[in-house]
Design a protein around this motif. Structure first.
Motif, PDB file in Angstrom:
ATOM      1  N   GLY A 137       0.806  -1.259   0.385  1.00  0.00           N
ATOM      2  CA  GLY A 137      -0.019  -0.023   0.103  1.00  0.00           C
ATOM      3  C   GLY A 137       0.806   1.413   0.180  1.00  0.00           C
ATOM      4  N   ALA A 138       1.933   1.387   0.715  1.00  0.00           N
ATOM      5  CA  ALA A 138       2.675   2.524   0.771  1.00  0.00           C
ATOM      6  C   ALA A 138       3.485   2.607  -0.433  1.00  0.00           C
ATOM      7  N   GLY A 139       3.845   1.564  -1.306  1.00  0.00           N
ATOM      8  CA  GLY A 139       4.492   1.643  -2.589  1.00  0.00           C
ATOM      9  C   GLY A 139       3.199   2.175  -3.496  1.00  0.00           C
ATOM     10  N   LEU A 140       2.211   1.574  -3.530  1.00  0.00           N
ATOM     11  CA  LEU A 140       1.247   2.103  -4.145  1.00  0.00           C
ATOM     12  C   LEU A 140       0.893   3.660  -4.250  1.00  0.00           C
ATOM     13  N   GLY A 141       0.916   4.116  -2.983  1.00  0.00           N
ATOM     14  CA  GLY A 141       0.560   5.212  -2.753  1.00  0.00           C
ATOM     15  C   GLY A 141       1.505   6.215  -3.496  1.00  0.00           C
ATOM     16  N   PHE A 142       2.859   5.952  -3.301  1.00  0.00           N
ATOM     17  CA  PHE A 142       3.831   6.585  -4.001  1.00  0.00           C
ATOM     18  C   PHE A 142       3.526   6.754  -5.401  1.00  0.00           C
ATOM     19  N   VAL A 143       3.418   5.443  -5.954  1.00  0.00           N
ATOM     20  CA  VAL A 143       3.093   5.450  -7.402  1.00  0.00           C
ATOM     21  C   VAL A 143       1.817   6.206  -8.002  1.00  0.00           C
ATOM     22  N   GLY A 144       0.926   6.352  -7.146  1.00  0.00           N
ATOM     23  CA  GLY A 144      -0.385   7.109  -7.509  1.00  0.00           C
ATOM     24  C   GLY A 144       0.004   8.337  -7.590  1.00  0.00           C
TER      25      GLY A 144
ATOM     26  N   VAL B  57      -0.748   7.092  10.078  1.00  0.00           N
ATOM     27  CA  VAL B  57      -0.883   8.339  10.003  1.00  0.00           C
ATOM     28  C   VAL B  57       0.004   9.361   8.783  1.00  0.00           C
ATOM     29  N   ALA B  58       0.923   8.879   8.578  1.00  0.00           N
ATOM     30  CA  ALA B  58       1.909   9.610   7.761  1.00  0.00           C
ATOM     31  C   ALA B  58       1.279   9.250   6.257  1.00  0.00           C
ATOM     32  N   SER B  59       0.717   7.915   6.068  1.00  0.00           N
ATOM     33  CA  SER B  59       0.172   7.695   4.754  1.00  0.00           C
ATOM     34  C   SER B  59      -0.995   8.560   4.232  1.00  0.00           C
ATOM     35  N   LEU B  60      -1.481   9.210   5.284  1.00  0.00           N
ATOM     36  CA  LEU B  60      -2.523  10.242   4.777  1.00  0.00           C
ATOM     37  C   LEU B  60      -2.212  11.382   4.016  1.00  0.00           C
ATOM     38  N   PHE B  61      -0.860  11.438   4.337  1.00  0.00           N
ATOM     39  CA  PHE B  61      -0.229  12.627   3.347  1.00  0.00           C
ATOM     40  C   PHE B  61      -0.387  12.395   1.659  1.00  0.00           C
ATOM     41  N   TYR B  62      -0.320  10.946   1.637  1.00  0.00           N
ATOM     42  CA  TYR B  62      -0.809  10.517   0.026  1.00  0.00           C
ATOM     43  C   TYR B  62      -1.747  11.086  -0.504  1.00  0.00           C
ATOM     44  N   LEU B  63      -2.838  11.431   0.371  1.00  0.00           N
ATOM     45  CA  LEU B  63      -4.171  12.020  -0.065  1.00  0.00           C
ATOM     46  C   LEU B  63      -4.132  13.568  -0.535  1.00  0.00           C
TER      47      LEU B  63
ATOM     48  N   MET C 110      -5.158   9.157  -8.762  1.00  0.00           N
ATOM     49  CA  MET C 110      -5.846   9.167  -7.308  1.00  0.00           C
ATOM     50  C   MET C 110      -6.454   7.949  -6.952  1.00  0.00           C
ATOM     51  N   GLY C 111      -7.022   7.220  -7.851  1.00  0.00           N
ATOM     52  CA  GLY C 111      -7.501   5.734  -7.261  1.00  0.00           C
ATOM     53  C   GLY C 111      -6.450   4.830  -6.653  1.00  0.00           C
ATOM     54  N   VAL C 112      -5.288   4.841  -7.570  1.00  0.00           N
ATOM     55  CA  VAL C 112      -4.118   4.160  -7.021  1.00  0.00           C
ATOM     56  C   VAL C 112      -3.846   4.611  -5.495  1.00  0.00           C
TER      57      VAL C 112
END
Length: 305
Positions: free
Chosen positions: A135-142, A251-257, A282-284
Motif C-alpha cells: 500500500g505504501a508503494g502504491l501510494g507513492f506510485v499514484g 498517519v503518515a500515509s494520509l499525506f498521500y491523499l 487518485m484511485g491508486v
C-alpha cells in the motif's frame, strides 16, 4: 448468536478525523495561491506562526489547557514544532523560492510515508505487514501519476533540491519524534509552544531575507485568517490527535491523499489541468492508503478464539 460490542465514541470520532484532516490540509496548497502574491513567503510563515502561537495560548488559558510542568517536556514539544513547522514548511517554501517546481517538491514530500514506515520499525517498534508495504508503494506510485505533468527536473537547482529533502526530513522526524517523546501532550498547550518555537527559528531567517512589502488586501487578510485558524489551528490539532492515538506509519500515509485532493481543488477553482493519468493516480493513491490503514481486527479476533 453473539453481538458485536458497540463502537466507542472515541473510535467513531477517530474514523472521521482522517478525512477531515485531509480535506483541510489540502486547502493549504490552494490558499497559498491567494496569499503569496501579497507578501514574501517567509514573511507569511513567520506571521502565521506568531499569530497561531498567540491564538493557541489564549485558547489554552481560556479552556484550561494542561501545560507542561518541566523544561524537558517543553523542550520535546518545541523540537516537534521546529521540525514540523519551521523545517518542513520552511524547506517547502525555500525549495519553491529557489526555483524547484511545485510538482517536484510534492513528489519528494510524497516519500514521507515510506520513510516513516521504514523508520517506525526500529525506532517505535511498529511493523508493517507485506500488504501494508504494498500500500505504501502504491501510494507513492499514484502520487507520481497525479503530478506527472508537473514533474520537471533541472540540475541547476541543486540548492532547491536540497531544501526539498530538508522538508522531507522535517515532517518525517516530527512525526516520529512526537510519537516517541511527547505522545500525551495537551493539544492546545502543545500547539502554542510549537508555534512559538517555530517563530523564534524563522524570525531571523525572515529578517535576513527581508520582510518585504505586505499588501493588506481583503484577499490576503482572508487567506491569512484561514491559514492561521484552519491550517495552524484545526488541522495541526487533528494531526497531533491522530499521531497520539494511531501508528505513525498509518498517519503518515494520509499525506498521500492531500496532493490529489489539492489537485481536484485546483481543477475546480483555478481551471488547472487534470488528465486521465491523474484521475487514475487518485484511485491508486486511495487503494494504497486503504491497504496501509487496514486494521488487524480479523487477525486479532482469530487470536482470541
Amino acid at each position: 448468536m453473539t453481538s458485536r460490542p458497540a463502537a466507542s465514541p472515541d473510535s467513531n470520532l477517530l474514523r472521521g478525523v482522517p478525512a477531515l484532516f485531509v480535506l483541510l490540509w489540502a486547502t493549504g496548497f490552494m490558499v497559498a495561491k491567494y496569499a503569496i502574491p501579497y507578501a514574501a513567503p517567509f514573511t507569511i510563515l513567520t506571521m502565521r506562526f506568531a499569530l497561531a502561537s498567540t491564538m493557541m495560548a489564549v485558547i489554552g488559558l481560556i479552556f484550561g489547557a494542561r501545560w507542561p510542568r518541566t523544561l524537558r517536556e517543553i523542550g520535546h514539544i518545541a523540537v516537534t514544532g521546529i521540525l514540523l513547522q519551521a523545517v518542513y514548511l520552511g524547506g517547502c517554501y525555500a525549495a519553491i523560492y529557489a526555483g524547484l517546481p511545485s510538482g517536484m517538491v510534492a513528489l519528494i514530500a510524497g516519500l514521507q510515508p515510506i520513510v516513516t514506515a521504514a523508520l517506525a520499525g526500529p525506532l517505535l517498534g511498529e511493523r508493517l505487514r507485506a500488504l501494508q508495504w504494498l500500500g505504501a508503494g502504491l501510494g507513492f506510485v499514484g502520487l507520481t501519476m497525479v503530478i506527472w505533468h508537473r514533474l520537471v527536473f533541472d540540475g541547476g537547482h541543486l540548492w532547491a533540491l536540497f531544501f526539498a529533502f530538508v522538508q522531507l526530513a522535517g515532517i518525517t522526524a516530527a512525526t516520529l519524534y512526537q510519537k516517541r517523546f511527547s505522545p500525551n501532550a495537551d493539544l492546545k498547550a502543545g500547539a502554542a509552544i510549537q508555534y512559538a518555537a517555530a517563530t523564534l527559528v524563522l524570525l531571523p531567517v525572515m529578517l535576513f531575507i527581508g520582510v518585504g512589502e505586505i499588501d493588506w488586501q481583503p484577499q490576503f487578510i482572508i487567506a491569512m485568517g484561514w491559514i492561521v485558524v484552519v491550517l495552524s489551528g484545526i488541522s495541526i490539532a487533528l494531526l497531533t490527535w491522530m499521531i497520539q492515538r494511531g501508528a505513525a506509519s498509518k498517519v503518515a500515509s494520509l499525506f498521500y491523499l492531500t496532493p490529489p485532493v489539492a489537485a481536484l481543488g485546483g481543477y475546480f477553482m483555478f481551471d488547472e489541468r487534470l488528465d486521465t493519468l491523474a484521475f487514475c493516480g487518485m484511485g491508486v493513491v486511495a487503494l494504497g492508503v486503504f491497504l496501509v490503514n487496514r486494521n488487524d481486527r480479523g487477525r486479532n479476533d482469530r487470536g482470541r478464539k
